[in-house]
Design a protein around this motif. Structure first.
Motif, PDB file in Angstrom:
ATOM      1  N   ALA A   1      -3.344   4.809   2.059  1.00  0.00           N
ATOM      2  CA  ALA A   1      -3.548   3.903   3.074  1.00  0.00           C
ATOM      3  C   ALA A   1      -4.351   5.023   3.844  1.00  0.00           C
ATOM      4  CB  ALA A   1      -2.064   3.015   3.241  1.00  0.00           C
TER       5      ALA A   1
ATOM      6  N   ARG B   1      -0.803  -6.823  -0.113  1.00  0.00           N
ATOM      7  CA  ARG B   1      -1.872  -6.424  -1.085  1.00  0.00           C
ATOM      8  C   ARG B   1      -2.109  -7.602  -2.270  1.00  0.00           C
ATOM      9  NH1 ARG B   1      -2.694   0.160  -2.770  1.00  0.00           N
ATOM     10  NH2 ARG B   1      -5.244  -0.294  -3.429  1.00  0.00           N
TER      11      ARG B   1
ATOM     12  N   TRP C   1       0.723  -1.107   0.521  1.00  0.00           N
ATOM     13  CA  TRP C   1       0.050  -0.216   0.245  1.00  0.00           C
ATOM     14  C   TRP C   1       0.884   1.148   0.187  1.00  0.00           C
ATOM     15  CZ3 TRP C   1      -5.418   0.040   0.447  1.00  0.00           C
ATOM     16  CH2 TRP C   1      -6.064  -1.060   0.473  1.00  0.00           C
TER      17      TRP C   1
ATOM     18  N   LEU D   1      -4.884  -3.396   5.883  1.00  0.00           N
ATOM     19  CA  LEU D   1      -3.761  -3.247   5.044  1.00  0.00           C
ATOM     20  C   LEU D   1      -3.489  -4.406   6.063  1.00  0.00           C
ATOM     21  CD1 LEU D   1      -4.541   0.063   5.306  1.00  0.00           C
ATOM     22  CD2 LEU D   1      -2.259   0.529   5.218  1.00  0.00           C
TER      23      LEU D   1
END
Length: 778
Positions: free
Chosen positions: A269, A313, A264, A277
């Motif tokens: 974020a 991610r 991120w 996250l």
């Protein structure tokens, strides 16, 4: 202008006040005059009225007008008849009237008879005109005075106050942080301790306080800037992922490491919940994460590191350690939290790899000695507790050293891998553990296996390796193996004892001609002796590691006084076991020679002997000449380099050292021995050929061995007094040594008769119990 207006108001007020006082006084005086006139005139008027003397009445009234006080006189009788004199006045605020009763005292009755009333009136217009004129004069005079005073006051005010106030106002109007260094000064030649100076001092004190505050603020801002820069650089430089959140666990900032770890960016974020996250998968749930963050926030206490597996991610699997701590303001209120994540993915993989490598051999992938010994410990416990049968095998390749030396280490490694593959194919599934214990040594641990099954398996391994041909660079090499077997039962004291017994059996197989198997038996005397040697070998290794050897010496006595000036000592060695007992060389040297440990022992003796000489050099003590025995295994380049290194490091004089070598060791490798001797003699060291004379074949090599001393073998010396043959052999050795420029040393001199014969023959030195038994060097 305000001063003048104020002065005018004050002047008018004071004038009016004075006029009021004058008006009241004049009014009072007028009333008093009217009272006086009325009281004086009423008795006469009463008589004239009684006598009805009208003319006298008018005359008297007119006379009252002559006083200039009365402007109108009115006499009213009781019956209403009036007598008036003067101009009638309209009743108003400016008319003053005084009334007086006209009373007649009857002479006969002596009673008062009211005949009427006298009214005397006058106006105040003249008084008012006079007062008005006086008001104007006073106003003018006081106005001029006040104006003059005001003007003077203005001049004085401007001189003493106004211009300074104007200067102060101008100073304060342009007051800023740039003028803090310029103090305020009044425009006068001398500072007076008055109120103005007090004000200036107060302003300057305020300026100083502001200046200090400004300077402190500047320093604080500079320090805050530095701290901010340092914090930002530190945050960027930290390799751990840092995430800061607000009170509600929403992201405020993440550092580059966190961006890389989570996938991120800071922009994406910011404002998201931290679980968005970090809780995209793996074993870290939002509830667990918020529980840790909540404890840090509510308890105002940092939370210890927790371990978790995350998915970032991009879907990458990460193993992390995370910890949380609260961020508080000056009042101790929590304003946010900081979450630190340390990526331990590689470290954990490395730990697992190291854990695997700690128990496995890097070359073959087999269990290494450490892992094998751990398995042996478990097997030994099972034998003692559950009586499960186990059998231990030790395998030692017979021709591995030949392949390694002739073809190189690459060939040796490849051979080990081939042997591993071959042995793995012979193992009993589920009941055997194969390990490489080091070098060309393997171990096999069998569980739930009978003696016969182990015998069959060992024979199959012997046959398979005997049939195997290792080809390297088109050259075939045969490989065989020696196998030692031992059964693990209640009589086996420990896993180490089992290894030792298997080792003894393996050595027995090698001694039997190699490519053999041998079972360990406690009733076999040869195996028992070999077992004792192996145990002694372990003691030798411990003695070297723990420095449990001790140097002894025996004096070598010269037969003439000239050589007696320098003491000659032969260095001997003793082993101190774990119980403190002194073990003589005859008990451990054979085992050390059998198992190739003599070179290590020789190095220990060399190092500590040279150190003894170095200590005597530093203490300015006389140096003896030390005779140090070397085995045949030490006559090589490695030991030569070690000796030269010790001499260079300690700066001990080489002439104080004499190395003793046996004729057998010197002759077995004559070329290398000659280089060894020649190199050290060039440095100044001496050499002695030990045990000389035990075989006359050695006479042929004396010409090529540049030694300084010949030590006559003790077997010839002990019989010299009684055996003529021994005496002639000693004479021959002594004469040959002297002809070659060598001096002789006779060993085993135990009595005076032997010493007498040696002196008669002309031997140079004598050594033996006659002069003293070996004793500790220090």
């Amino acid at each position: 202008m305000a001063v003048f207006a104020t002065g005018l108001v004050v002047t008018v007020t004071m004038t009016l006040f004075l006029l009021k006082l004058e008006y009241d006084r004049s009014l009072q005086q007028t009333r008093s005059d009217l009272q006086t006139l009325g009281k004086t005139a009423t008795p006469q008027l009463a008589s004239n009225l009684w006598l009805v003397n009208t003319e006298s009445i008018h005359s008297q009234l007119n006379s009252l007008l002559q006083t200039r006080v009365v402007q109108h006189a009115l006499l009213v009788e009781s019956d209403g008849q009036q007598y008036a004199s003067g101009q009638e006045l309209n009743i108003g605020h400016d008319v003053v009237t005084e009334s007086f009763p006209v009373v007649y005292l009857h002479p006969l009755t002596n009673k008062e008879v009211v005949l009427g009333e006298l009214k005397l009136s006058t106006t105040l217009s003249e008084l008012e005109s006079r007062l008005y004129a006086q008001f104007l004069r006073l106003l003018l005079l006081e106005g001029l005075g006040m104006a003059t005073a005001a003007l003077f006051f203005l001049i004085l005010y401007h001189r003493l106050i106004a211009r300074h106030l104007s200067h102060i106002a101008e100073y304060t109007r342009h007051f800023n942080y740039g003028l803090l260094s310029s103090p305020l000064h009044l425009q006068r030649t001398v500072d007076k301790p008055d109120e103005m100076q007090t004000l200036v001092d107060a302003i300057n004190e305020m300026r100083g306080n502001l200046q200090r505050g400004y300077r402190e603020r500047e320093e604080t801002q500079r320090a805050l800037y530095v701290e901010k820069e340092l914090a930002e650089v530190t945050l960027i430089s930290i390799t751990d992922a840092i995430l800061t959140t607000d009170h509600d666990f929403k992201i405020k900032l993440i550092n580059p490491a966190a961006e890389q770890l989570t996938g991120w960016s800071t922009q994406d974020a910011r404002g998201r919940f931290v679980a968005d996250l970090l809780c995209l998968g793996g074993d870290l749930t939002p509830d667990e994460l918020y529980q840790v963050l909540g404890r840090a926030r509510d308890d105002l206490k940092a939370q210890n590191a927790q371990k978790a597996m995350l998915l970032n991610r991009d879907g990458a699997k990460l193993n992390v350690e995370y910890a949380a701590a609260p961020i508080t303001d000056q009042d101790g209120q929590v304003v946010g939290l900081v979450l630190v994540l340390h990526d331990v993915t590689e470290a954990q993989a490395l730990t697992e790899k190291l854990a695997y490598q700690a128990d496995h051999d890097y070359l073959t992938g087999l269990t290494n000695r450490r892992g094998f010994e751990n398995a042996l410990v478990i097997a030994h416990q099972q034998v003692l507790l559950d009586h499960q049968p186990h059998i231990l095998m030790l395998l030692d390749l017979d021709q591995f050293k030949l392949v390694n030396d002739t073809c190189g280490h690459l060939a040796g490694d490849e051979l080990l891998r081939h042997v591993t593959t071959l042995l793995q194919g012979l193992m009993l599934p589920g009941r055997s553990i194969l390990g490489r214990l080091g070098g060309d040594e393997f171990g096999v641990l069998l569980s739930n296996t009978t003696h016969a099954e182990a015998q069959v398996l060992a024979e199959r391994m012997l046959h398979a390796l005997a049939q195997f041909r290792f080809v390297w660079q088109d050259r075939p090499h045969g490989v065989t193996v020696s196998i030692g077997l031992v059964k693990l039962d209640h009589r086996c004291a420990s896993p180490q004892e089992a290894m030792s017994q298997a080792d003894v059996a393996c050595f027995a197989a090698k001694d039997a001609g190699r490519n053999q198997l041998s079972w360990y038996s406690s009733d076999d005397q040869d195996l028992l002796e070999r077992h004792n040697e192996i145990q002694l070998l372990a003691t030798l290794k411990e003695a070297i590691e723990q420095n449990r050897f001790q140097l002894y010496f025996q004096a070598i006595t010269p037969m003439n006084r000239i050589d007696a000036e320098i003491p000659h000592l032969e260095i001997l060695i003793r082993l101190i076991d774990s119980n403190g007992r002194v073990i003589t060389p005859g008990a451990f040297i054979p085992a050390a020679e059998r198992y190739d440990m003599m070179a290590q022992i020789d190095r220990w003796v060399i190092e500590h002997s040279i150190k003894y000489l170095a200590d005597r050099v530093h203490s300015n003590s006389p140096l003896p000449q030390l005779a140090i025995n070397l085995s045949g295994k030490s006559l090589n380049k490695q030991t030569l380099a070690f000796i030269l290194q010790q001499l260079d490091m300690t700066l001990v004089p080489p002439y104080a050292i004499c190395f003793e070598i046996t004729e057998t060791a010197a002759i077995s490798n004559l070329k290398e021995s000659s280089v060894f001797i020649e190199t050290l003699r060039t440095r100044g060291c001496k050499f002695a050929l030990d045990d000389f004379g035990s075989g006359f074949s050695s006479f042929n090599y004396l010409k090529t061995l540049p030694v300084d001393f010949l030590k006559i073998d003790g077997s010839l010396v002990t019989d010299i007094a009684d055996d003529k043959v021994s005496r002639q052999m000693v004479i021959a050795v002594n004469d040959i040594a002297h002809s070659l420029g060598c001096k002789t040393i006779a060993e085993f001199v135990e009595n005076e008769a032997i010493l007498h014969e040696l002196a008669a023959i002309g031997v140079d030195y004598a050594q033996g119990f006659y002069f003293g038994k070996p004793a500790p060097l220090v």
